[in-house]
Design an enzyme around this catalytic site. Structure first.
Site, PDB file in Angstrom:
ATOM      1  N   SER A 116       0.801  -1.229   0.000  1.00 12.06           N
ATOM      2  CA  SER A 116       0.000   0.000   0.000  1.00 12.06           C
ATOM      3  C   SER A 116       0.831   1.275   0.000  1.00 12.06           C
ATOM      4  O   SER A 116       0.312   2.340  -0.293  1.00 12.06           O
ATOM      5  CB  SER A 116      -0.931  -0.003   1.197  1.00 12.06           C
ATOM      6  OG  SER A 116      -0.181   0.012   2.392  1.00 12.06           O
ATOM      7  N   HIS A 154      -5.486  -4.654  -0.148  1.00 13.98           N
ATOM      8  CA  HIS A 154      -5.621  -3.520  -1.079  1.00 13.98           C
ATOM      9  C   HIS A 154      -5.944  -3.975  -2.505  1.00 13.98           C
ATOM     10  O   HIS A 154      -6.040  -3.141  -3.407  1.00 13.98           O
ATOM     11  CB  HIS A 154      -4.343  -2.670  -1.077  1.00 13.98           C
ATOM     12  CG  HIS A 154      -4.255  -1.744   0.089  1.00 13.98           C
ATOM     13  ND1 HIS A 154      -4.830  -0.496   0.102  1.00 13.98           N
ATOM     14  CD2 HIS A 154      -3.691  -1.911   1.314  1.00 13.98           C
ATOM     15  CE1 HIS A 154      -4.597   0.080   1.267  1.00 13.98           C
ATOM     16  NE2 HIS A 154      -3.907  -0.751   2.027  1.00 13.98           N
ATOM     17  N   LYS A 176     -11.821  -1.899   3.280  1.00 15.34           N
ATOM     18  CA  LYS A 176     -11.246  -0.998   2.275  1.00 15.34           C
ATOM     19  C   LYS A 176     -12.243  -0.854   1.127  1.00 15.34           C
ATOM     20  O   LYS A 176     -13.236  -0.167   1.276  1.00 15.34           O
ATOM     21  CB  LYS A 176      -9.864  -1.503   1.879  1.00 15.34           C
ATOM     22  CG  LYS A 176      -8.905  -1.276   3.054  1.00 15.34           C
ATOM     23  CD  LYS A 176      -7.516  -1.765   2.853  1.00 15.34           C
ATOM     24  CE  LYS A 176      -6.680  -1.370   4.072  1.00 15.34           C
ATOM     25  NZ  LYS A 176      -5.761  -2.401   4.511  1.00 15.34           N
TER      26      LYS A 176
HETATM   27  C1  LIG Z   1      -5.351  -2.703   5.875  1.00 11.32           C
HETATM   28  C2  LIG Z   1      -4.660  -3.994   5.861  1.00 11.32           C
HETATM   29  C3  LIG Z   1      -4.996  -4.981   6.787  1.00 11.32           C
HETATM   30  C4  LIG Z   1      -5.961  -4.727   7.902  1.00 11.32           C
HETATM   31  O1  LIG Z   1      -7.275  -4.726   7.450  1.00 11.32           O
HETATM   32  P1  LIG Z   1      -8.438  -4.318   8.488  1.00 11.32           P
HETATM   33  O2  LIG Z   1      -9.631  -4.962   7.937  1.00 11.32           O
HETATM   34  O3  LIG Z   1      -8.480  -2.835   8.490  1.00 11.32           O
HETATM   35  O4  LIG Z   1      -8.024  -4.865   9.808  1.00 11.32           O
HETATM   36  C5  LIG Z   1      -4.377  -6.209   6.693  1.00 11.32           C
HETATM   37  N1  LIG Z   1      -3.454  -6.453   5.733  1.00 11.32           N
HETATM   38  C6  LIG Z   1      -3.101  -5.527   4.840  1.00 11.32           C
HETATM   39  C7  LIG Z   1      -2.096  -5.858   3.789  1.00 11.32           C
HETATM   40  C8  LIG Z   1      -3.684  -4.265   4.873  1.00 11.32           C
HETATM   41  O5  LIG Z   1      -3.335  -3.339   3.986  1.00 11.32           O
END
Ligand SMILES: *Cc1c(COP(=O)(O)O)cnc(C)c1O
Length: 392
Positions: free
Chosen positions: A181, A209, A240
């Site tokens: 990200s 992502h 997301k």
């Molecule tokens: C944002 C993210 C998470 C966490 O996701 P949530 O649902 O907000 O806990 C886990 N792994 C990666 C690679 C992320 O970018």
């Protein structure tokens, strides 16, 4: 000295180093524009890739579910029973992703904490991309397995590490982010799969992502590389692109069954609420109905990146709508972000240790919620701040 004085000292030290996390307060629904600390600003920060966080279909599904079924799940699913809504969501997610089965968690973070320790333990080894997300790192640590980092997105380094170390352990796991990200680059999953196959090692990708972003209609990185049936575990998030909250694991039925028995956040923590589950179902409906939002997201990302390059900005090596605007030193990135905010654009600066020293940046998150006019306003602000600070 009281026994908590050290905490205040640590906080003061963070502040004096410029590392203290100042959290802004949002006073509006998520969308292309936000009210942040009382000011109307263009939103270039959120992971709400498809604009679903405030989509009418999701909002009404959540309301209806609350009316019909209440709000809370009552207790841990494995003890007090699981609601049909959560089961339906898991079935729909499995179909959407083209896998045998899926299981949901409270978040993407807990999905990683559940999955990795269920698959490997003290006698095992994990080969982990050096830049993997914090929740993968924590899941790896919790497992007690030996963790061996390979160079970022470097299949040769992965192969070398496996060759040098595999024989010393009982079982092994390869784990990587799908989309990284901070730079928006994509893991070379097809090549990683070839290595996993060569050594017969379990392969897991965290597609937080990429879920709702990559692949046909947002089906994720496995679809993007056409690796259906080849990647053992896909972790995803519904916080997301799905615009709600929650984590998921999609893959082989036997692995999902195992996680229902051994995934500790599944066994010892309650599920997402009824309105969350219903809203996630509505998100799957929308994604299955049309690729329109995903297409718009990519078109917006391409437009923004092209125009930023034309203005003379360095937008790094992104392969996705995530747009890093490379600025170098952290103080410059922080100042750039403050000036953008004054100009009506909310875009965060990211510096060390989240990214390497000297690689500080502003990260722009394009979404399908932005109109061309919104993006042009954003570009105008970047142009004037960039000129003022001598970046372009
Ligand atoms: C944002 C993210 C998470 C966490 O996701 P949530 O649902 O907000 O806990 C886990 N792994 C990666 C690679 C992320 O970018």
């Amino acid at each position: 000295m009281s026994k908590i004085d050290w905490i205040q000292q640590e906080i003061d030290s963070l502040k004096s180093q410029g590392l203290y996390n100042n959290i802004r307060t949002i006073g509006s629904p998520q969308g292309a524009w936000l009210k942040v600390d009382g000011k109307q600003v263009l939103n270039f920060c959120s992971n709400n890739y498809l604009g679903l966080a405030n989509h009418p279909a999701l909002v009404s599904a959540a309301k209806k579910a609350a009316d019909d079924m209440g709000v809370g799940p009552g207790a841990v699913r494995s003890i007090a029973g699981t609601m049909d809504l959560h089961i339906e969501l898991e079935k729909r997610l499995a179909t959407f992703k083209g896998v045998e089965a899926a299981i949901t968690f409270q978040s993407g973070f807990t999905a990683n904490l559940a999955t990795i320790p269920a698959l490997v333990g003290k006698e095992d080894v994990i080969f982990s991309d050096r830049l993997n997300h914090a929740s993968i790192i924590d899941g790896c640590r919790l497992s007690g397995a030996k963790i061996i980092a390979y160079e970022h997105n470097d299949v040769k380094s992965l192969d070398e590490q496996i060759q040098a170390n595999l024989k010393d352990y009982r079982r092994a796991l390869i784990v990587t982010d799908g989309v990284f990200s901070m730079d928006g680059d994509i893991a070379p999953l097809a090549d990683i799969y070839e290595v996993a196959k060569k050594y017969d090692i379990l392969l897991m990708v965290d597609d937080a992502h990429g879920e709702g972003v990559l692949g046909k209609g947002g089906r994720g990185i496995v679809d993007h590389f056409n690796l259906h049936g080849k990647v053992d575990v896909e972790v995803g998030t519904m916080s997301k692109a799905f615009g709600v909250v929650g984590g998921m694991v999609a893959g082989k039925a036997v692995i999902v069954e195992w996680l229902r028995q051994r995934g500790r956040p599944f066994l010892f923590s309650s599920a997402v609420t009824v309105p969350d589950a219903a809203a996630c179902l509505a998100a799957v409906d929308l994604l299955e109905d049309s690729t329109q939002l995903v297409d718009k997201l990519w078109a917006n990302g391409k437009y923004f990146q092209t125009e930023m390059k034309n203005l003379g900005f360095d937008t790094g090596s992104s392969q996705t709508p995530i747009t890093p605007v490379m600025l170098g030193e952290a103080p410059l990135a922080q100042q750039f972000s403050r000036e953008l905010f004054e100009a009506g654009v909310f875009a965060m600066s990211i510096g060390y240790p989240t990214v390497p020293q000297g690689k500080a940046r502003i990260r722009v998150m394009n979404t399908a919620a932005h109109s061309k006019d919104d993006l042009d306003k954003g570009l105008e602000a970047f142009k004037s701040v960039g000129k003022k600070l001598g970046v372009i």
